[in-house]
Enzyme design. Structure first.
Site, short mmCIF file in Angstrom:
data_model
loop_
_atom_site.label_atom_id
_atom_site.label_comp_id
_atom_site.label_asym_id
_atom_site.label_seq_id
_atom_site.Cartn_x
_atom_site.Cartn_y
_atom_site.Cartn_z
N TYR A 159 72.31 29.00 31.15
CA TYR A 159 71.92 27.68 30.62
C TYR A 159 72.91 27.17 29.56
O TYR A 159 73.49 26.09 29.73
CB TYR A 159 70.48 27.70 30.10
CG TYR A 159 70.09 26.39 29.44
CD1 TYR A 159 69.83 25.26 30.20
CD2 TYR A 159 70.02 26.28 28.05
CE1 TYR A 159 69.51 24.04 29.59
CE2 TYR A 159 69.70 25.08 27.44
CZ TYR A 159 69.44 23.96 28.22
OH TYR A 159 69.13 22.76 27.61
N LYS A 163 75.52 23.94 29.83
CA LYS A 163 75.46 22.78 28.93
C LYS A 163 76.81 22.60 28.22
O LYS A 163 77.26 21.47 28.01
CB LYS A 163 74.33 22.93 27.89
CG LYS A 163 72.93 22.92 28.46
CD LYS A 163 72.58 21.63 29.18
CE LYS A 163 72.26 20.47 28.28
NZ LYS A 163 71.76 19.30 29.08
N1 LIG Z 1 63.57 20.82 25.66
C1 LIG Z 1 64.42 21.08 24.69
O1 LIG Z 1 64.05 21.67 23.66
C2 LIG Z 1 65.85 20.65 24.79
C3 LIG Z 1 66.34 19.99 25.90
N2 LIG Z 1 67.66 19.59 25.94
C4 LIG Z 1 68.21 18.85 27.08
O2 LIG Z 1 67.45 17.67 27.24
C5 LIG Z 1 67.42 17.29 28.61
C6 LIG Z 1 65.98 17.05 29.03
O3 LIG Z 1 65.27 18.25 28.84
P1 LIG Z 1 63.69 18.32 28.93
O4 LIG Z 1 63.14 16.96 28.91
O5 LIG Z 1 63.22 19.30 27.94
O6 LIG Z 1 63.53 18.98 30.36
P2 LIG Z 1 62.58 18.56 31.57
O7 LIG Z 1 62.67 19.65 32.55
O8 LIG Z 1 61.25 18.16 31.09
O9 LIG Z 1 63.31 17.27 32.12
C7 LIG Z 1 64.43 17.32 32.94
C8 LIG Z 1 64.26 16.30 34.03
O10 LIG Z 1 65.41 16.35 34.87
C9 LIG Z 1 64.96 16.30 36.20
N3 LIG Z 1 65.89 16.98 37.07
C10 LIG Z 1 66.12 18.32 37.14
N4 LIG Z 1 67.00 18.58 38.11
C11 LIG Z 1 67.33 17.40 38.67
C12 LIG Z 1 68.19 17.02 39.71
N5 LIG Z 1 68.87 17.92 40.41
N6 LIG Z 1 68.30 15.72 40.01
C13 LIG Z 1 67.60 14.79 39.32
N7 LIG Z 1 66.76 15.08 38.34
C14 LIG Z 1 66.63 16.38 38.00
C15 LIG Z 1 63.62 16.99 36.22
O11 LIG Z 1 62.85 16.61 37.35
C16 LIG Z 1 63.03 16.55 34.90
O12 LIG Z 1 62.25 15.40 35.06
C17 LIG Z 1 68.09 18.40 29.39
O13 LIG Z 1 69.40 18.01 29.71
C18 LIG Z 1 68.13 19.56 28.41
O14 LIG Z 1 69.22 20.39 28.63
C19 LIG Z 1 68.49 19.81 24.90
C20 LIG Z 1 68.04 20.46 23.79
C21 LIG Z 1 66.70 20.93 23.64
C1 LIG Z 2 60.39 30.79 24.26
C2 LIG Z 2 61.14 31.10 22.99
C3 LIG Z 2 60.17 31.69 21.97
C4 LIG Z 2 59.60 33.00 22.45
C5 LIG Z 2 59.71 34.01 21.35
C6 LIG Z 2 58.78 35.20 21.52
C7 LIG Z 2 58.77 35.72 22.91
C8 LIG Z 2 59.23 36.28 20.59
O1 LIG Z 2 57.47 34.80 21.20
C9 LIG Z 2 61.79 29.86 22.40
C10 LIG Z 2 62.49 30.18 21.07
C11 LIG Z 2 63.65 29.22 20.93
C12 LIG Z 2 63.52 28.30 22.12
C13 LIG Z 2 64.78 27.58 22.60
C14 LIG Z 2 65.42 26.78 21.50
O2 LIG Z 2 64.50 25.86 20.93
C15 LIG Z 2 66.65 26.05 21.95
C16 LIG Z 2 66.57 25.40 23.28
C17 LIG Z 2 67.43 24.38 23.55
C18 LIG Z 2 67.53 23.84 24.82
O3 LIG Z 2 68.45 23.08 25.11
C19 LIG Z 2 66.55 24.18 25.86
C20 LIG Z 2 65.36 24.92 25.36
C21 LIG Z 2 65.72 26.00 24.34
C22 LIG Z 2 66.61 27.03 25.03
C23 LIG Z 2 64.44 26.65 23.78
C24 LIG Z 2 63.69 27.45 24.88
C25 LIG Z 2 62.52 28.25 24.34
C26 LIG Z 2 62.92 29.17 23.19
C27 LIG Z 2 63.89 30.23 23.71
#
Ligand SMILES: NC(=O)C1=CN([C@@H]2O[C@H](COP(=O)(O)OP(=O)(O)OC[C@H]3O[C@@H](n4cnc5c(N)ncnc54)[C@H](O)[C@@H]3O)[C@@H](O)[C@H]2O)C=CC1
Ligand SMILES: C[C@H](CCCC(C)(C)O)[C@H]1CC[C@H]2[C@@H]3[C@H](O)CC4=CC(=O)CC[C@]4(C)[C@H]3CC[C@]12C
Length: 369
Positions: A159, A163
């Site tokens: 992952y 990214k």
């Molecule tokens: N959730 C988090 O804490 C963080 C997320 N991100 C980034 O933010 C973005 C959104 O993440 P989330 O909303 O958390 O994830 P999510 O899984 O809820 O949303 C991702 C969306 O992309 C769509 N998707 C996946 N594969 C696809 C494909 N092949 N074609 C078209 N659409 C596709 C999914 O259907 C989904 O709706 C991602 O790029 C992720 O890497 C970055 C930092 C933290």
């Molecule tokens: C699931 C993890 C916590 C479990 C800890 C345990 C098993 C000891 O209870 C989450 C801890 C940190 C999270 C990640 C972090 O917030 C950074 C992220 C950034 C992204 O771009 C995608 C999501 C994630 C990797 C996020 C995923 C869950 C954790 C690993």
């Protein structure tokens, strides 16, 4: 977007617009982007909630498509002024293969860039991640760091590798000539751990707590700080960055910005308790109940079980060596770069963000007290 065309209505495309973050970006654009004429929402899985948006003044076009398919991406991008590329495969639990993660996150991003170049779309905002920086595999802390803080970024997990590569592609594409001869302007936003309405892992923790009779057990020392940012503020940052990219192309083009707001610095578990506590869960232990070596052992055991069981069943628990390392390494940001470059101020205070998230957990889990 030129001066003479102030009243021009713009076409925006949001990839991944039905995901956790994507839905907030879509709703934020509809509320806060007055120049929006058409909003294209591109996702592999379209949400039913999109239907209700189609009755508003802005044309909302739902496009079911796959970012790994170049022709589908090009068709969606054609004629768009701005692309916000949030689609991605967020998998740190071993649900998808490394190849699939690479295909979606890297090739998908490449397809978006090439579509912009071929069709003449000039403005691209990419949702990157704190994970392109760290935590690294050595567990070095990143304490209140900013975009210029030196840090040994070492990636092994598919992952963060994907990214980091995708972000590099986006930044490197800044300045490329798009169809018509004008330069592409790109930037990347790096959220830390996002929380808020729609956060599935929060819901998983809540359910886990319920299964354990309302208790969660501390696994990580409270002193390990983990960066978190509210989804509404991350969405607002995307909308503002997209809006300002043309006027501030020289300053913003090719830049990265951490996503930040007033959320407090806490450990991952203590932060989650800000929401799960009011929903009736309790976190047991001022210190971790299990010694760290035992957690490392359990995480390794989970990884082994996942590998052994893979031919039969998908075993993907929250605890694995990678998630343990991330949760157990301090990673917090302190920066004002987005404020300096494009005037970002968080739209939601910590109190608002907290209240909204609590209300969502209560509604999503039927736990209102
Ligand atoms: N959730 C988090 O804490 C963080 C997320 N991100 C980034 O933010 C973005 C959104 O993440 P989330 O909303 O958390 O994830 P999510 O899984 O809820 O949303 C991702 C969306 O992309 C769509 N998707 C996946 N594969 C696809 C494909 N092949 N074609 C078209 N659409 C596709 C999914 O259907 C989904 O709706 C991602 O790029 C992720 O890497 C970055 C930092 C933290
Ligand atoms: C699931 C993890 C916590 C479990 C800890 C345990 C098993 C000891 O209870 C989450 C801890 C940190 C999270 C990640 C972090 O917030 C950074 C992220 C950034 C992204 O771009 C995608 C999501 C994630 C990797 C996020 C995923 C869950 C954790 C690993």
């Amino acid at each position: 977007m030129a001066d003479s065309a102030q009243a021009q209505k713009l076409v925006y495309l949001v990839t991944g617009g039905c995901g956790f973050l994507g839905e907030h970006v879509v709703r934020m654009l509809l509320q806060r982007e007055p120049r929006l004429g058409e909003l294209r929402v591109f996702d592999r899985h379209l949400g039913p909630w999109l239907e209700e948006l189609k009755t508003g003044p802005v044309r909302v076009t739902a496009i079911q498509g796959d970012v790994t398919q170049a022709h589908e991406v090009a068709a969606a991008v054609a004629g768009a002024h701005v692309v916000i590329h949030t689609a991605g495969l967020v998998d740190v639990f071993g649900r998808a293969s490394p190849e699939t993660i690479h295909e979606v996150n890297v090739q998908g991003t490449r397809n978006v860039i090439e579509a912009c170049v071929q069709t003449g779309t000039r403005f691209l905002v990419y949702t990157s991640s704190m994970e392109v920086v760290g935590p690294n595999t050595k567990g070095h802390p990143f304490y209140r760091g900013n975009e210029d803080t030196p840090y040994e970024a070492v990636h092994r997990h598919p992952y963060p590798c994907s990214k980091a590569l995708a972000e590099w592609l986006v930044l490197e594409a800044n300045g490329r000539k798009v169809r018509g001869g004008l330069p592409l302007v790109t930037c990347a936003l790096r959220p830390t751990g996002i929380y808020g309405e729609g956060h599935q892992i929060m819901r998983d923790f809540y359910r886990q707590g319920l299964r354990l009779g309302g208790w969660l057990f501390r696994a990580i020392p409270a002193s390990v700080e983990h960066g978190r940012v509210y989804v509404g503020n991350v969405a607002w940052m995307h909308v503002l960055a997209a809006r300002e990219l043309e006027q501030r192309a020289a300053l913003m083009g090719g830049q990265v910005y951490f996503c930040y707001d007033g959320s407090p610095y806490k450990s991952y578990e203590d932060f989650n308790m800000e929401f799960l506590g009011p929903c009736g869960l309790r976190l047991v232990g001022a210190r971790p109940l299990l010694p760290y070596w035992l957690l490392v052992f359990l995480a390794a055991l989970n990884a082994l079980l996942q590998w052994l069981l893979r031919p039969l069943v998908l075993y993907a628990p929250l605890l694995n060596p990678y998630t343990l390392a991330v949760a157990n390494t301090t990673f917090t940001v302190s920066t004002d770069k987005a404020q300096r470059h494009f005037g970002y101020e968080p739209m939601f205070s910590w109190e608002d963000s907290r209240t909204r998230t609590i209300l969502w957990v209560q509604a999503a889990t039927g736990s209102a007290q």
